[in-house]
Design a protein around this motif. Structure first.
Motif, PDB file in Angstrom:
ATOM      1  N   ALA A  22       8.401  15.540  -4.851  1.00  0.00           N
ATOM      2  CA  ALA A  22       7.574  14.588  -5.594  1.00  0.00           C
ATOM      3  C   ALA A  22       6.925  13.571  -4.655  1.00  0.00           C
ATOM      4  CB  ALA A  22       8.403  13.869  -6.651  1.00  0.00           C
ATOM      5  N   LEU A  23       7.680  13.105  -3.672  1.00  0.00           N
ATOM      6  CA  LEU A  23       7.141  12.160  -2.698  1.00  0.00           C
ATOM      7  C   LEU A  23       5.990  12.783  -1.918  1.00  0.00           C
ATOM      8  CD1 LEU A  23       7.369   9.443  -1.098  1.00  0.00           C
ATOM      9  CD2 LEU A  23       8.935  10.671   0.428  1.00  0.00           C
ATOM     10  N   ILE A  24       6.196  13.987  -1.415  1.00  0.00           N
ATOM     11  CA  ILE A  24       5.162  14.671  -0.637  1.00  0.00           C
ATOM     12  C   ILE A  24       3.916  14.915  -1.488  1.00  0.00           C
ATOM     13  CG2 ILE A  24       4.585  16.841   0.538  1.00  0.00           C
ATOM     14  CD1 ILE A  24       7.569  16.911   1.429  1.00  0.00           C
ATOM     15  N   ALA A  25       4.132  15.380  -2.718  1.00  0.00           N
ATOM     16  CA  ALA A  25       2.984  15.643  -3.598  1.00  0.00           C
ATOM     17  C   ALA A  25       2.233  14.356  -3.920  1.00  0.00           C
ATOM     18  CB  ALA A  25       3.469  16.312  -4.883  1.00  0.00           C
ATOM     19  N   GLY A  26       2.960  13.305  -4.233  1.00  0.00           N
ATOM     20  CA  GLY A  26       2.307  12.040  -4.580  1.00  0.00           C
ATOM     21  C   GLY A  26       1.536  11.435  -3.426  1.00  0.00           C
ATOM     22  N   VAL A  27       2.160  11.378  -2.268  1.00  0.00           N
ATOM     23  CA  VAL A  27       1.477  10.810  -1.104  1.00  0.00           C
ATOM     24  C   VAL A  27       0.315  11.706  -0.683  1.00  0.00           C
ATOM     25  CG1 VAL A  27       1.731  10.185   1.337  1.00  0.00           C
ATOM     26  CG2 VAL A  27       3.489   9.518  -0.306  1.00  0.00           C
ATOM     27  N   GLY A  28       0.533  13.015  -0.713  1.00  0.00           N
ATOM     28  CA  GLY A  28      -0.547  13.944  -0.362  1.00  0.00           C
ATOM     29  C   GLY A  28      -1.748  13.796  -1.274  1.00  0.00           C
ATOM     30  N   LEU A  29      -1.499  13.628  -2.561  1.00  0.00           N
ATOM     31  CA  LEU A  29      -2.586  13.441  -3.526  1.00  0.00           C
ATOM     32  C   LEU A  29      -3.324  12.130  -3.263  1.00  0.00           C
ATOM     33  CD1 LEU A  29      -3.957  14.611  -6.051  1.00  0.00           C
ATOM     34  CD2 LEU A  29      -2.317  13.314  -7.423  1.00  0.00           C
ATOM     35  N   ILE A  36      -5.425   6.085   0.005  1.00  0.00           N
ATOM     36  CA  ILE A  36      -4.780   5.531   1.191  1.00  0.00           C
ATOM     37  C   ILE A  36      -5.198   6.372   2.398  1.00  0.00           C
ATOM     38  CG2 ILE A  36      -2.765   4.573  -0.023  1.00  0.00           C
ATOM     39  CD1 ILE A  36      -1.170   7.033   0.855  1.00  0.00           C
ATOM     40  N   GLY A  37      -5.057   5.795   3.565  1.00  0.00           N
ATOM     41  CA  GLY A  37      -5.395   6.506   4.788  1.00  0.00           C
ATOM     42  C   GLY A  37      -4.250   7.393   5.251  1.00  0.00           C
ATOM     43  N   GLY A  38      -4.553   8.213   6.231  1.00  0.00           N
ATOM     44  CA  GLY A  38      -3.558   9.148   6.751  1.00  0.00           C
ATOM     45  C   GLY A  38      -2.356   8.455   7.375  1.00  0.00           C
ATOM     46  N   LEU A  39      -2.603   7.393   8.139  1.00  0.00           N
ATOM     47  CA  LEU A  39      -1.504   6.672   8.770  1.00  0.00           C
ATOM     48  C   LEU A  39      -0.622   5.991   7.724  1.00  0.00           C
ATOM     49  CD1 LEU A  39      -0.113   5.804  11.356  1.00  0.00           C
ATOM     50  CD2 LEU A  39      -1.668   3.846  11.474  1.00  0.00           C
ATOM     51  N   THR A  40      -1.238   5.422   6.714  1.00  0.00           N
ATOM     52  CA  THR A  40      -0.479   4.799   5.635  1.00  0.00           C
ATOM     53  C   THR A  40       0.343   5.851   4.896  1.00  0.00           C
ATOM     54  OG1 THR A  40      -2.194   3.131   5.353  1.00  0.00           O
ATOM     55  CG2 THR A  40      -0.644   3.404   3.527  1.00  0.00           C
ATOM     56  N   GLY A  41      -0.246   7.017   4.679  1.00  0.00           N
ATOM     57  CA  GLY A  41       0.466   8.114   4.029  1.00  0.00           C
ATOM     58  C   GLY A  41       1.664   8.561   4.844  1.00  0.00           C
ATOM     59  N   ALA A  42       1.482   8.657   6.161  1.00  0.00           N
ATOM     60  CA  ALA A  42       2.586   9.050   7.036  1.00  0.00           C
ATOM     61  C   ALA A  42       3.712   8.024   6.970  1.00  0.00           C
ATOM     62  CB  ALA A  42       2.093   9.213   8.466  1.00  0.00           C
ATOM     63  N   CYS A  43       3.354   6.749   6.969  1.00  0.00           N
ATOM     64  CA  CYS A  43       4.375   5.689   6.867  1.00  0.00           C
ATOM     65  C   CYS A  43       5.101   5.754   5.532  1.00  0.00           C
ATOM     66  CB  CYS A  43       3.733   4.316   7.055  1.00  0.00           C
ATOM     67  SG  CYS A  43       3.162   4.013   8.733  1.00  0.00           S
ATOM     68  N   LEU A  44       4.359   6.003   4.452  1.00  0.00           N
ATOM     69  CA  LEU A  44       4.987   6.125   3.132  1.00  0.00           C
ATOM     70  C   LEU A  44       5.937   7.318   3.074  1.00  0.00           C
ATOM     71  CD1 LEU A  44       2.074   5.294   0.640  1.00  0.00           C
ATOM     72  CD2 LEU A  44       4.135   3.940   1.111  1.00  0.00           C
ATOM     73  N   LEU A  45       5.524   8.436   3.684  1.00  0.00           N
ATOM     74  CA  LEU A  45       6.398   9.606   3.717  1.00  0.00           C
ATOM     75  C   LEU A  45       7.686   9.304   4.483  1.00  0.00           C
ATOM     76  CD1 LEU A  45       3.957  12.600   4.303  1.00  0.00           C
ATOM     77  CD2 LEU A  45       5.325  12.140   2.272  1.00  0.00           C
ATOM     78  N   PHE A  46       7.542   8.670   5.633  1.00  0.00           N
ATOM     79  CA  PHE A  46       8.705   8.349   6.452  1.00  0.00           C
ATOM     80  C   PHE A  46       9.657   7.412   5.708  1.00  0.00           C
ATOM     81  CE2 PHE A  46      10.769   5.605   9.658  1.00  0.00           C
ATOM     82  CZ  PHE A  46      11.510   6.580  10.314  1.00  0.00           C
ATOM     83  N   LEU A  47       9.125   6.323   5.180  1.00  0.00           N
ATOM     84  CA  LEU A  47       9.968   5.361   4.466  1.00  0.00           C
ATOM     85  C   LEU A  47      10.559   5.958   3.185  1.00  0.00           C
ATOM     86  CD1 LEU A  47       7.855   2.104   4.899  1.00  0.00           C
ATOM     87  CD2 LEU A  47      10.001   2.705   6.036  1.00  0.00           C
ATOM     88  N   GLY A  48       9.753   6.737   2.482  1.00  0.00           N
ATOM     89  CA  GLY A  48      10.243   7.379   1.261  1.00  0.00           C
ATOM     90  C   GLY A  48      11.387   8.337   1.543  1.00  0.00           C
ATOM     91  N   CYS A  49      11.257   9.122   2.610  1.00  0.00           N
ATOM     92  CA  CYS A  49      12.337  10.047   2.975  1.00  0.00           C
ATOM     93  C   CYS A  49      13.596   9.290   3.373  1.00  0.00           C
ATOM     94  CB  CYS A  49      11.886  10.977   4.097  1.00  0.00           C
ATOM     95  SG  CYS A  49      10.745  12.262   3.536  1.00  0.00           S
TER      96      CYS A  49
END
Length: 86
Positions: A22-29, A36-49
């Motif tokens: 769900a995290l990957i799908a939401g951030v990817g979408l 959001i930008g790619g760097l922000t998405g990467a940070c969200l993925l890292f923190l979410g995980c």
């Protein structure tokens, strides 16, 4: 032993897998839609995980503590009278 517990946490715990998907799908979408930008998405993925992993570890630890407390109470109830604690 510890490695088996870590691997088992990801295999046995469906909540970790579902939350991660769900995290990957939401951030990817959000990245795909330009919200959001790619760097922000990467940070969200890292923190979410990290958050998902911390929650899973805490849940497993709570189960182990409950099991330990239950085992100790059973041991105390079956101990000889002279060794029972008040």
């Amino acid at each position: 032993m510890a490695l088996n517990e870590i691997i088992g946490m990801f295999i046995d715990d469906g909540a970790v897998a579902l939350l991660t998907i769900a995290l990957i799908a939401g951030v990817g979408l959000m990245v795909k839609l330009g919200m959001i930008g790619g760097l922000t998405g990467a940070c969200l993925l890292f923190l979410g995980c990290l958050i998902i992993l911390a929650e899973s570890v805490a849940r497993v630890a709570r189960r182990k503590v409950k099991g330990l407390i239950h085992t100790q109470s059973l041991d105390r109830n079956h101990a000889p009278e002279s060794t029972r604690l008040p």
